[in-house]
Scaffold this motif. Structure first.
Motif, mmCIF file in Angstrom:
data_model
loop_
_atom_site.group_PDB
_atom_site.id
_atom_site.type_symbol
_atom_site.label_atom_id
_atom_site.label_comp_id
_atom_site.label_asym_id
_atom_site.label_seq_id
_atom_site.Cartn_x
_atom_site.Cartn_y
_atom_site.Cartn_z
ATOM 1 N N ALA A 1 0.828 -1.203 0.000
ATOM 2 C CA ALA A 1 0.000 0.000 0.000
ATOM 3 C C ALA A 1 0.863 1.253 0.000
ATOM 4 O O ALA A 1 1.933 1.289 0.612
ATOM 5 C CB ALA A 1 -0.919 -0.006 1.224
ATOM 6 N N SER A 2 0.410 2.287 -0.692
ATOM 7 C CA SER A 2 1.137 3.553 -0.708
ATOM 8 C C SER A 2 0.922 4.290 0.607
ATOM 9 O O SER A 2 0.007 3.965 1.383
ATOM 10 C CB SER A 2 0.657 4.421 -1.864
ATOM 11 O OG SER A 2 -0.670 4.874 -1.611
ATOM 12 N N GLN A 3 1.748 5.298 0.860
ATOM 13 C CA GLN A 3 1.599 6.082 2.081
ATOM 14 C C GLN A 3 0.274 6.838 2.086
ATOM 15 O O GLN A 3 -0.339 7.025 3.143
ATOM 16 C CB GLN A 3 2.771 7.053 2.242
ATOM 17 C CG GLN A 3 4.110 6.361 2.493
ATOM 18 C CD GLN A 3 4.097 5.451 3.718
ATOM 19 O OE1 GLN A 3 3.965 4.231 3.590
ATOM 20 N NE2 GLN A 3 4.219 6.046 4.893
ATOM 21 N N ASP A 4 -0.221 7.250 0.925
ATOM 22 C CA ASP A 4 -1.530 7.899 0.865
ATOM 23 C C ASP A 4 -2.635 6.925 1.248
ATOM 24 O O ASP A 4 -3.606 7.307 1.933
ATOM 25 C CB ASP A 4 -1.781 8.457 -0.541
ATOM 26 C CG ASP A 4 -0.975 9.719 -0.827
ATOM 27 O OD1 ASP A 4 -0.541 10.374 0.145
ATOM 28 O OD2 ASP A 4 -0.780 10.045 -2.017
ATOM 29 N N GLU A 5 -2.497 5.670 0.839
ATOM 30 C CA GLU A 5 -3.497 4.663 1.211
ATOM 31 C C GLU A 5 -3.469 4.403 2.714
ATOM 32 O O GLU A 5 -4.516 4.166 3.328
ATOM 33 C CB GLU A 5 -3.235 3.369 0.436
ATOM 34 C CG GLU A 5 -3.582 3.470 -1.039
ATOM 35 C CD GLU A 5 -3.182 2.222 -1.811
ATOM 36 O OE1 GLU A 5 -3.979 1.784 -2.661
ATOM 37 O OE2 GLU A 5 -2.077 1.689 -1.571
ATOM 38 N N VAL A 6 -2.285 4.455 3.315
ATOM 39 C CA VAL A 6 -2.178 4.301 4.767
ATOM 40 C C VAL A 6 -2.960 5.407 5.461
ATOM 41 O O VAL A 6 -3.729 5.162 6.404
ATOM 42 C CB VAL A 6 -0.704 4.316 5.203
ATOM 43 C CG1 VAL A 6 -0.598 4.367 6.732
ATOM 44 C CG2 VAL A 6 0.033 3.087 4.676
ATOM 45 N N LYS A 7 -2.791 6.640 5.021
ATOM 46 C CA LYS A 7 -3.487 7.771 5.633
ATOM 47 C C LYS A 7 -5.000 7.646 5.466
ATOM 48 O O LYS A 7 -5.762 7.878 6.412
ATOM 49 C CB LYS A 7 -2.999 9.079 5.019
ATOM 50 C CG LYS A 7 -1.561 9.422 5.347
ATOM 51 C CD LYS A 7 -1.135 10.702 4.640
ATOM 52 C CE LYS A 7 0.342 11.008 4.908
ATOM 53 N NZ LYS A 7 0.788 12.223 4.177
ATOM 54 N N ARG A 8 -5.443 7.297 4.260
ATOM 55 C CA ARG A 8 -6.885 7.195 4.017
ATOM 56 C C ARG A 8 -7.515 6.102 4.871
ATOM 57 O O ARG A 8 -8.604 6.272 5.438
ATOM 58 C CB ARG A 8 -7.148 6.937 2.533
ATOM 59 C CG ARG A 8 -6.897 8.152 1.650
ATOM 60 C CD ARG A 8 -7.554 7.961 0.281
ATOM 61 N NE ARG A 8 -6.984 6.830 -0.444
ATOM 62 C CZ ARG A 8 -5.959 6.957 -1.300
ATOM 63 N NH1 ARG A 8 -5.386 8.142 -1.482
ATOM 64 N NH2 ARG A 8 -5.510 5.912 -1.946
ATOM 65 N N SER A 9 -6.809 4.951 4.977
ATOM 66 C CA SER A 9 -7.338 3.851 5.778
ATOM 67 C C SER A 9 -7.426 4.234 7.247
ATOM 68 O O SER A 9 -8.408 3.911 7.925
ATOM 69 C CB SER A 9 -6.459 2.607 5.600
ATOM 70 O OG SER A 9 -6.967 1.530 6.358
ATOM 71 N N TYR A 10 -6.427 4.952 7.721
ATOM 72 C CA TYR A 10 -6.448 5.359 9.134
ATOM 73 C C TYR A 10 -7.632 6.290 9.410
ATOM 74 O O TYR A 10 -8.354 6.121 10.408
ATOM 75 C CB TYR A 10 -5.149 6.041 9.519
ATOM 76 C CG TYR A 10 -5.187 6.576 10.941
ATOM 77 C CD1 TYR A 10 -5.135 5.708 12.027
ATOM 78 C CD2 TYR A 10 -5.307 7.941 11.167
ATOM 79 C CE1 TYR A 10 -5.195 6.191 13.330
ATOM 80 C CE2 TYR A 10 -5.371 8.434 12.471
ATOM 81 C CZ TYR A 10 -5.319 7.558 13.537
ATOM 82 O OH TYR A 10 -5.391 8.038 14.829
ATOM 83 N N ARG A 11 -7.849 7.273 8.539
ATOM 84 C CA ARG A 11 -8.956 8.209 8.753
ATOM 85 C C ARG A 11 -10.295 7.470 8.790
ATOM 86 O O ARG A 11 -11.156 7.751 9.630
ATOM 87 C CB ARG A 11 -8.961 9.263 7.643
ATOM 88 C CG ARG A 11 -7.761 10.206 7.657
ATOM 89 C CD ARG A 11 -7.977 11.353 6.702
ATOM 90 N NE ARG A 11 -6.760 12.153 6.544
ATOM 91 C CZ ARG A 11 -6.036 12.220 5.452
ATOM 92 N NH1 ARG A 11 -6.393 11.523 4.375
ATOM 93 N NH2 ARG A 11 -4.955 12.983 5.393
ATOM 94 N N LYS A 12 -10.460 6.523 7.874
ATOM 95 C CA LYS A 12 -11.706 5.762 7.804
ATOM 96 C C LYS A 12 -11.917 4.932 9.073
ATOM 97 O O LYS A 12 -13.001 4.957 9.681
ATOM 98 C CB LYS A 12 -11.683 4.866 6.569
ATOM 99 C CG LYS A 12 -12.897 3.960 6.434
ATOM 100 C CD LYS A 12 -12.765 3.078 5.200
ATOM 101 C CE LYS A 12 -13.936 2.099 5.098
ATOM 102 N NZ LYS A 12 -13.799 1.213 3.909
#
Length: 316
Positions: A16-27
Protein backbone atom coordinates in the motif's frame (compact mmCIF):
# COMPACT_ATOMS: atom_id res chain seq x y z
CA UNK A 1 4.80 -11.70 23.34
CA UNK A 2 2.43 -11.82 20.39
CA UNK A 3 3.11 -10.65 16.85
CA UNK A 4 0.96 -7.79 15.58
CA UNK A 5 0.10 -7.65 11.88
CA UNK A 6 -0.17 -3.90 11.40
CA UNK A 7 -1.26 -4.30 7.79
CA UNK A 8 -4.17 -6.53 8.81
CA UNK A 9 -5.16 -4.13 11.58
CA UNK A 10 -5.36 -1.31 9.04
CA UNK A 11 -6.94 -3.48 6.30
CA UNK A 12 -4.05 -2.81 3.93
CA UNK A 13 -1.85 -4.81 1.58
CA UNK A 14 1.87 -4.76 2.25
CA UNK A 15 2.50 -2.73 -0.91
CA UNK A 16 0.00 0.00 0.00
CA UNK A 17 1.14 3.55 -0.71
CA UNK A 18 1.60 6.08 2.08
CA UNK A 19 -1.53 7.90 0.86
CA UNK A 20 -3.50 4.66 1.21
CA UNK A 21 -2.18 4.30 4.77
CA UNK A 22 -3.49 7.77 5.63
CA UNK A 23 -6.89 7.19 4.02
CA UNK A 24 -7.34 3.85 5.78
CA UNK A 25 -6.45 5.36 9.13
CA UNK A 26 -8.96 8.21 8.75
CA UNK A 27 -11.71 5.76 7.80
CA UNK A 28 -11.02 3.31 10.64
CA UNK A 29 -10.40 6.05 13.22
CA UNK A 30 -13.92 7.38 12.56
CA UNK A 31 -15.32 3.87 12.89
CA UNK A 32 -13.64 3.00 16.19
CA UNK A 33 -13.27 6.35 17.96
CA UNK A 34 -14.59 5.67 21.50
CA UNK A 35 -16.61 8.90 21.54
CA UNK A 36 -18.75 7.94 18.55
CA UNK A 37 -18.38 4.20 17.96
CA UNK A 38 -21.02 1.70 19.00
CA UNK A 39 -18.60 -1.24 18.70
CA UNK A 40 -18.21 -3.11 22.01
CA UNK A 41 -14.40 -3.20 21.76
CA UNK A 42 -14.01 0.21 20.13
CA UNK A 43 -11.50 1.57 22.64
CA UNK A 44 -9.16 -1.43 22.30
CA UNK A 45 -9.41 -1.37 18.50
CA UNK A 46 -8.80 2.38 18.39
CA UNK A 47 -5.68 1.96 20.52
CA UNK A 48 -4.44 -0.90 18.33
CA UNK A 49 -5.15 1.16 15.21
CA UNK A 50 -3.13 4.07 16.59
CA UNK A 51 -0.13 1.81 17.17
CA UNK A 52 -0.36 0.36 13.65
CA UNK A 53 -0.59 3.83 12.16
CA UNK A 54 2.40 5.04 14.20
CA UNK A 55 4.49 2.39 12.43
CA UNK A 56 3.08 2.38 8.91
CA UNK A 57 2.81 6.16 8.47
CA UNK A 58 6.57 6.54 9.01
CA UNK A 59 8.70 5.19 6.14
CA UNK A 60 11.56 4.34 8.52
CA UNK A 61 9.45 2.45 11.05
CA UNK A 62 7.56 0.75 8.23
CA UNK A 63 10.69 -0.34 6.41
CA UNK A 64 12.15 -1.71 9.66
CA UNK A 65 8.90 -3.57 10.42
CA UNK A 66 8.85 -5.00 6.90
CA UNK A 67 12.25 -6.58 7.53
CA UNK A 68 10.56 -9.05 9.87
CA UNK A 69 9.00 -10.67 6.81
CA UNK A 70 5.45 -11.48 5.77
CA UNK A 71 5.15 -14.99 7.19
CA UNK A 72 4.04 -14.00 10.69
CA UNK A 73 0.37 -14.03 11.72
CA UNK A 74 -1.34 -11.91 14.35
CA UNK A 75 -1.32 -13.57 17.76
CA UNK A 76 1.65 -15.86 17.10
CA UNK A 77 4.32 -16.06 19.75
CA UNK A 78 7.03 -13.74 18.55
CA UNK A 79 10.66 -12.98 19.25
CA UNK A 80 12.59 -10.62 16.96
CA UNK A 81 15.11 -12.48 14.77
CA UNK A 82 18.74 -12.03 15.86
CA UNK A 83 20.25 -8.77 14.58
CA UNK A 84 16.99 -7.91 12.79
CA UNK A 85 17.87 -4.20 12.91
CA UNK A 86 21.45 -4.75 11.66
CA UNK A 87 22.65 -1.94 9.42
CA UNK A 88 19.29 -0.20 9.17
CA UNK A 89 19.80 3.54 8.86
CA UNK A 90 17.51 6.00 10.60
CA UNK A 91 17.40 9.78 10.45
CA UNK A 92 17.28 11.96 13.51
CA UNK A 93 17.38 10.12 16.82
CA UNK A 94 17.23 6.56 15.62
CA UNK A 95 15.52 4.41 18.24
CA UNK A 96 15.37 7.13 20.88
CA UNK A 97 12.68 9.68 20.03
CA UNK A 98 8.91 10.02 20.14
CA UNK A 99 6.43 9.03 22.82
CA UNK A 100 5.14 5.49 22.53
CA UNK A 101 2.50 6.11 25.19
CA UNK A 102 0.63 2.90 25.94
CA UNK A 103 1.83 0.97 22.93
CA UNK A 104 2.18 -2.81 23.19
CA UNK A 105 5.13 -4.93 24.29
CA UNK A 106 5.51 -5.89 20.63
CA UNK A 107 6.08 -2.25 19.65
CA UNK A 108 8.43 -1.71 22.58
CA UNK A 109 10.48 -4.80 21.73
CA UNK A 110 11.04 -3.57 18.18
CA UNK A 111 11.37 0.17 18.61
CA UNK A 112 12.26 0.73 22.26
CA UNK A 113 10.22 1.99 25.21
CA UNK A 114 9.77 5.39 23.57
CA UNK A 115 9.80 4.21 19.97
CA UNK A 116 11.79 6.22 17.50
CA UNK A 117 10.92 9.11 15.29
CA UNK A 118 12.11 10.52 12.03
CA UNK A 119 12.88 14.22 11.91
CA UNK A 120 12.01 15.71 8.55
CA UNK A 121 13.15 19.20 7.64
CA UNK A 122 11.10 21.04 5.08
CA UNK A 123 12.98 22.80 2.31
CA UNK A 124 12.28 26.40 1.54
CA UNK A 125 13.55 28.30 -1.47
CA UNK A 126 17.05 29.67 -1.03
CA UNK A 127 17.77 27.86 2.25
CA UNK A 128 21.16 26.31 2.96
CA UNK A 129 20.78 23.83 5.79
CA UNK A 130 23.04 21.16 7.23
CA UNK A 131 21.82 17.65 6.55
CA UNK A 132 20.39 15.47 9.29
CA UNK A 133 22.54 13.06 11.21
CA UNK A 134 21.83 9.37 10.65
CA UNK A 135 22.01 6.47 13.08
CA UNK A 136 22.45 2.73 12.51
CA UNK A 137 23.43 -0.32 14.52
CA UNK A 138 26.13 -2.74 13.40
CA UNK A 139 27.23 -6.03 14.95
CA UNK A 140 30.88 -7.02 15.26
CA UNK A 141 32.73 -9.98 16.73
CA UNK A 142 34.22 -9.80 20.21
CA UNK A 143 37.67 -10.39 18.73
CA UNK A 144 37.33 -7.16 16.71
CA UNK A 145 37.42 -5.21 19.97
CA UNK A 146 40.58 -7.02 21.09
CA UNK A 147 42.51 -6.51 17.88
CA UNK A 148 40.77 -3.78 15.87
CA UNK A 149 39.38 -4.45 12.39
CA UNK A 150 38.09 -2.96 9.17
CA UNK A 151 34.71 -4.08 7.86
CA UNK A 152 32.62 -3.37 4.81
CA UNK A 153 29.20 -2.50 6.24
CA UNK A 154 25.98 -2.55 4.22
CA UNK A 155 23.48 0.06 5.37
CA UNK A 156 19.82 0.09 4.38
CA UNK A 157 17.54 3.12 4.39
CA UNK A 158 13.95 3.68 3.21
CA UNK A 159 12.91 6.03 0.44
CA UNK A 160 9.64 6.74 -1.34
CA UNK A 161 9.22 5.71 -4.96
CA UNK A 162 7.11 7.54 -7.53
CA UNK A 163 4.02 5.56 -6.50
CA UNK A 164 4.30 6.68 -2.88
CA UNK A 165 5.45 3.25 -1.71
CA UNK A 166 8.30 2.56 0.68
CA UNK A 167 11.35 0.87 -0.80
CA UNK A 168 14.78 0.22 0.65
CA UNK A 169 18.09 1.33 -0.85
CA UNK A 170 21.50 0.01 0.16
CA UNK A 171 25.00 1.43 0.35
CA UNK A 172 28.37 0.00 1.39
CA UNK A 173 30.90 1.72 3.63
CA UNK A 174 34.35 0.69 4.82
CA UNK A 175 34.39 1.16 8.59
CA UNK A 176 37.42 1.02 10.85
CA UNK A 177 36.65 -0.69 14.17
CA UNK A 178 38.98 0.73 16.83
CA UNK A 179 40.62 -1.57 19.35
CA UNK A 180 38.90 -1.49 22.72
CA UNK A 181 35.43 -0.51 21.52
CA UNK A 182 32.56 -1.83 23.64
CA UNK A 183 28.84 -2.46 23.07
CA UNK A 184 26.78 0.71 22.95
CA UNK A 185 29.63 2.94 21.84
CA UNK A 186 29.23 5.06 18.71
CA UNK A 187 31.53 5.39 15.71
CA UNK A 188 31.12 8.77 14.01
CA UNK A 189 31.52 8.99 10.23
CA UNK A 190 31.63 12.67 9.37
CA UNK A 191 29.65 13.73 6.31
CA UNK A 192 28.02 10.32 5.80
CA UNK A 193 24.57 11.36 7.02
CA UNK A 194 21.83 12.99 4.97
CA UNK A 195 22.82 15.49 2.27
CA UNK A 196 22.53 19.16 3.12
CA UNK A 197 20.01 21.52 1.57
CA UNK A 198 21.40 24.00 -0.90
CA UNK A 199 25.09 24.36 -0.13
CA UNK A 200 24.66 23.08 3.42
CA UNK A 201 27.02 20.41 4.72
CA UNK A 202 25.98 16.77 4.91
CA UNK A 203 25.10 15.39 8.31
CA UNK A 204 27.11 12.76 10.14
CA UNK A 205 26.49 9.04 10.48
CA UNK A 206 26.68 7.44 13.94
CA UNK A 207 27.12 3.67 14.11
CA UNK A 208 26.10 2.03 17.38
CA UNK A 209 28.21 -1.03 18.18
CA UNK A 210 26.71 -4.34 19.26
CA UNK A 211 28.50 -7.68 19.64
CA UNK A 212 27.50 -10.88 17.90
CA UNK A 213 26.70 -13.75 20.22
CA UNK A 214 29.88 -15.74 20.90
CA UNK A 215 29.98 -19.53 21.42
CA UNK A 216 32.39 -19.19 24.36
CA UNK A 217 32.31 -15.72 25.87
CA UNK A 218 29.78 -13.21 27.15
CA UNK A 219 30.39 -9.53 27.83
CA UNK A 220 29.22 -7.29 30.67
CA UNK A 221 30.40 -3.69 30.29
CA UNK A 222 34.17 -4.15 29.82
CA UNK A 223 34.44 -7.56 31.51
CA UNK A 224 34.42 -10.87 29.63
CA UNK A 225 33.15 -14.15 31.09
CA UNK A 226 33.86 -17.78 30.19
CA UNK A 227 32.07 -20.81 31.63
CA UNK A 228 34.82 -23.41 32.18
CA UNK A 229 33.85 -27.10 32.56
CA UNK A 230 35.93 -28.87 35.23
CA UNK A 231 35.84 -32.36 36.71
CA UNK A 232 34.88 -32.97 40.35
CA UNK A 233 38.46 -34.01 41.16
CA UNK A 234 39.92 -30.89 39.53
CA UNK A 235 37.59 -28.76 41.66
CA UNK A 236 38.27 -30.75 44.84
CA UNK A 237 42.02 -31.33 44.51
CA UNK A 238 43.05 -28.33 42.45
CA UNK A 239 44.56 -28.43 38.98
CA UNK A 240 46.32 -26.46 36.28
CA UNK A 241 44.33 -26.28 33.04
CA UNK A 242 44.54 -24.43 29.73
CA UNK A 243 41.85 -21.78 29.28
CA UNK A 244 40.97 -20.11 25.95
CA UNK A 245 40.81 -16.32 25.89
CA UNK A 246 40.29 -13.96 22.94
CA UNK A 247 44.04 -13.30 23.06
CA UNK A 248 45.10 -16.96 23.18
CA UNK A 249 45.25 -19.79 25.71
CA UNK A 250 46.55 -19.24 29.23
CA UNK A 251 47.48 -21.67 32.01
CA UNK A 252 45.06 -21.28 34.92
CA UNK A 253 45.49 -22.67 38.41
CA UNK A 254 42.27 -23.98 39.96
CA UNK A 255 42.50 -23.80 43.77
CA UNK A 256 41.67 -26.90 45.83
CA UNK A 257 38.10 -27.12 47.15
CA UNK A 258 36.73 -24.85 44.44
CA UNK A 259 32.95 -24.66 44.26
CA UNK A 260 30.40 -24.73 41.45
CA UNK A 261 30.03 -21.22 40.02
CA UNK A 262 33.27 -20.02 41.59
CA UNK A 263 34.91 -17.13 39.72
CA UNK A 264 38.60 -16.81 38.95
CA UNK A 265 39.72 -13.38 37.75
CA UNK A 266 42.38 -12.63 35.17
CA UNK A 267 42.96 -8.93 35.78
CA UNK A 268 43.16 -6.65 32.75
CA UNK A 269 42.32 -9.36 30.21
CA UNK A 270 38.80 -8.11 29.44
CA UNK A 271 38.02 -5.60 26.71
CA UNK A 272 41.14 -3.49 26.06
CA UNK A 273 39.44 -0.16 26.75
CA UNK A 274 41.27 2.85 28.21
CA UNK A 275 40.82 1.17 31.59
CA UNK A 276 40.88 -2.53 30.59
CA UNK A 277 38.21 -4.84 31.90
CA UNK A 278 38.83 -8.21 33.54
CA UNK A 279 38.41 -11.75 32.27
CA UNK A 280 36.41 -14.06 34.57
CA UNK A 281 36.47 -17.83 34.47
CA UNK A 282 33.28 -19.28 35.97
CA UNK A 283 33.73 -22.89 37.14
CA UNK A 284 31.12 -25.39 35.98
CA UNK A 285 31.59 -28.77 37.66
CA UNK A 286 30.64 -31.58 35.29
CA UNK A 287 29.81 -35.01 36.72
CA UNK A 288 30.84 -38.06 34.66
CA UNK A 289 28.01 -40.51 33.99
CA UNK A 290 28.03 -43.84 35.84
CA UNK A 291 27.60 -45.96 32.71
CA UNK A 292 30.03 -48.79 33.52
CA UNK A 293 30.51 -51.09 36.51
CA UNK A 294 33.87 -49.45 37.18
CA UNK A 295 32.31 -45.98 37.22
CA UNK A 296 29.50 -47.14 39.52
CA UNK A 297 32.02 -48.66 41.90
CA UNK A 298 33.93 -45.38 41.97
CA UNK A 299 30.80 -43.49 42.99
CA UNK A 300 30.00 -46.12 45.64
CA UNK A 301 33.50 -45.66 47.07
CA UNK A 302 32.89 -41.91 47.19
CA UNK A 303 29.61 -42.48 49.00
CA UNK A 304 31.37 -44.54 51.65
CA UNK A 305 34.35 -42.20 51.93
CA UNK A 306 32.35 -39.02 52.58
CA UNK A 307 29.99 -38.23 55.42
CA UNK A 308 28.24 -35.66 53.27
CA UNK A 309 24.60 -34.54 53.08
CA UNK A 310 24.12 -31.55 50.72
CA UNK A 311 20.51 -31.14 51.93
CA UNK A 312 21.32 -30.79 55.62
CA UNK A 313 20.85 -27.02 55.57
CA UNK A 314 17.26 -27.39 54.34
CA UNK A 315 16.35 -30.23 56.70
CA UNK A 316 16.71 -32.96 54.12
Amino acid sequence: MQYKDYYKIMALSRDASQDEVKRSYRKLARKYHPDVSKEADAEAKFKELGEAYEVLKDPEKRAAYNQLGANWKSGQDFKPPPNWDEGFEFKGGGFTGGDAGDFSDFFEQLFGREGFQSAHTGRQHGEHLRGQDSHAKIHINLEDSYHGATHTVTLSSPEMNAQGQVQVKHRNLNVKIPKGIKPGQLIKLAGQGSPGIGSGQAGDLFLEIAFNAHPLYRVAETDVYLDLPVTPWEAALGAKVKVPTPEGSVDLKIPPNSRQGGKLRLAGRGLPTKTPGDFYVVLQIVLPAATTDQAKAAYQNMQQAFDFNPRQSIGG
